[in-house]
Scaffold this active site. Structure first.
Site, PDB file in Angstrom:
ATOM      1  N   GLY A 124      35.084  -3.052  31.666  1.00  0.00           N
ATOM      2  CA  GLY A 124      35.000  -2.369  32.898  1.00  0.00           C
ATOM      3  C   GLY A 124      33.788  -3.135  32.896  1.00  0.00           C
ATOM      4  N   ILE A 157      41.127  -2.910  36.319  1.00  0.00           N
ATOM      5  CA  ILE A 157      40.804  -2.626  34.880  1.00  0.00           C
ATOM      6  C   ILE A 157      41.881  -2.739  34.105  1.00  0.00           C
ATOM      7  CG2 ILE A 157      39.495  -2.016  32.477  1.00  0.00           C
ATOM      8  CD1 ILE A 157      37.903  -3.117  35.216  1.00  0.00           C
ATOM      9  N   GLY A 343      67.536 -20.848  48.087  1.00  0.00           N
ATOM     10  CA  GLY A 343      67.787 -19.606  48.155  1.00  0.00           C
ATOM     11  C   GLY A 343      67.959 -18.300  46.825  1.00  0.00           C
ATOM     12  N   GLU A 366      39.467 -13.131  35.149  1.00  0.00           N
ATOM     13  CA  GLU A 366      38.952 -14.089  34.237  1.00  0.00           C
ATOM     14  C   GLU A 366      38.058 -15.499  34.974  1.00  0.00           C
ATOM     15  OE1 GLU A 366      38.038 -13.683  31.130  1.00  0.00           O
ATOM     16  OE2 GLU A 366      40.141 -11.712  31.174  1.00  0.00           O
ATOM     17  N   THR A 368      37.309 -16.442  39.614  1.00  0.00           N
ATOM     18  CA  THR A 368      38.275 -17.410  39.947  1.00  0.00           C
ATOM     19  C   THR A 368      38.310 -19.342  39.934  1.00  0.00           C
ATOM     20  OG1 THR A 368      37.173 -17.378  41.933  1.00  0.00           O
ATOM     21  CG2 THR A 368      37.970 -15.536  41.708  1.00  0.00           C
TER      22      THR A 368
END
Length: 382
Positions: A124, A157, A343, A366, A368
């Site tokens: 968390g 989370i 397609g 984790e 950006t």
């Protein structure tokens, strides 16, 4: 320099690839379509030792090197990102903090079940106001006698709100340091604790068969012995956890890129246009050649970062590089793979569209891509 894997590492790759193709592959699309977490499949992954690979045998782990663990994540991601997310988060974010920072009592209490794949544990950190800025945490913990009272919320989370979820590690503000900055402490909160609510999040674009949760803490009381490590060490613990977690995200990018590439190569050899397989057209062949080249580069970068970690040498810069490169690489390869399918690449009947969707979280989770570039720039002296 020796680029050969050990016999044991090669065997791990072979066996996990076989498992992924036989056990995960046939049900991946259905689980994704139904947005269903599979406890049965998770327990099977536990049965073959995919949880606690780097943990001491004393606590139910296999005591393997980190490269072996990364190979395992890579091979699962080659078939399905959702199951790879369950394994990666279960190890790096769930088991890892308890293994590295927990007391002997905490390790004995939680690790055997987690390493056996009988239960899962959440990590968390992220909040509605704290994502890239982990210091934006607003969840608080106030001491009351021999207990701590936690209030706040977490979001996005993994592994925290399914039938196998056992508890979560929660970072909370527990005061102020001498310099005025917040003091962070991590707590272990078990499911069933009064005031703690975990809700599954649905309607995701990617990793639809993994479990993602919102967490709410309303005057949640935990005993002092539920502090992970010592008071005030939370931020340091979280940063160390993220360094290892970046390697597992990189492995997901590498494995996903490999899976998308192999899918595209197979299709390009079978699809005939203008009287010959499209793989023989330079425009298609160059896309596949670029994909193969970049996958090779990514694997060498990631494995070197893991090697540094196993040698107990600094690896933070390399972990950020590997996470950034492997994540964005999968985006490029998946884009090529969809384009090669034309397609058909836009239809759920073909797995390539799932690779395309699953990739995007790798640029975000984790840390950006922007944060990884910040970490790298600081490490090179900018």
């Amino acid at each position: 320099m020796d680029f050969d894997l050990t016999t044991e590492q090669e065997m791990i790759r072979k066996e996990i690839r076989k498992f992924a193709e036989r056990q995960i592959g046939p049900v991946a699309a259905e689980l994704d379509d139904q947005e269903a977490f599979s406890p049965e499949l998770t327990r099977k992954m536990g049965d073959i030792g995919l949880f606690g690979m780097f943990v001491s045998e004393k606590f139910g782990g296999q005591e393997l090197d980190y490269i072996s663990y990364i190979i395992a994540v890579e091979e699962i991601a080659r078939v399905d990102g959702s199951q790879a997310a369950t394994v990666a988060a279960g190890n790096s974010l769930g088991i890892g903090p308890i293994h590295y920072f927990g007391t002997p009592e905490q390790k004995n209490k939680y690790l055997p079940k987690l390493c056996a794949g009988e239960a899962l544990w959440g990590f968390g950190l992220t909040e509605p106001t704290a994502g890239s800025d982990a210091g934006g945490t607003r969840t608080t913990a106030v001491k009351d006698g021999n207990e701590w009272v936690i209030n706040g919320s977490k979001i996005f989370i993994t592994n925290a709100a399914c039938e196998m979820s056992m508890g979560v590690t929660v970072q909370a503000v527990t005061g102020r340091r001498d310099d005025g900055r917040p003091e962070y402490t991590c707590f272990l909160v078990e499911h069933g604790t009064r005031g703690f609510v975990a809700k599954p999040m649905h309607k995701k674009m990617m990793w639809r068969a993994s479990n993602t949760a919102e967490l709410y803490f309303d005057d949640v009381r935990v005993p002092a012995q539920n502090i992970l490590g010592r008071q005030g060490e939370g931020f340091h613990q979280m940063l160390n956890t993220l360094d290892g977690g970046r390697l597992s995200i990189a492995a997901m990018g590498l494995g996903g890129a490999q899976g998308a590439y192999e899918t595209a190569l197979k299709y390009a050899k079978q699809r005939v246009q203008f009287g010959k397989p499209i793989s023989r057209f330079q425009a298609i062949g160059f896309k596949l050649a670029d994909s193969a080249m970049e996958i090779e580069c990514a694997r060498n970068l990631l494995y070197k970062a893991c090697w540094l970690r196993d040698k107990k040498r600094p690896f933070q810069k390399e972990a950020a590089m590997a996470k950034l490169y492997c994540s964005e690489l999968m985006g490029r390869v998946a884009d090529h793979a969809v384009q090669i399918h034309g397609g058909y690449g836009l239809m759920k009947e073909y797995n390539v569209e799932r690779f395309y969707r699953d990739q995007k979280l790798l640029d975000i989770g984790e840390g950006t891509s922007e944060v990884q570039r910040l970490v790298i720039s600081r490490n090179i002296g900018c």
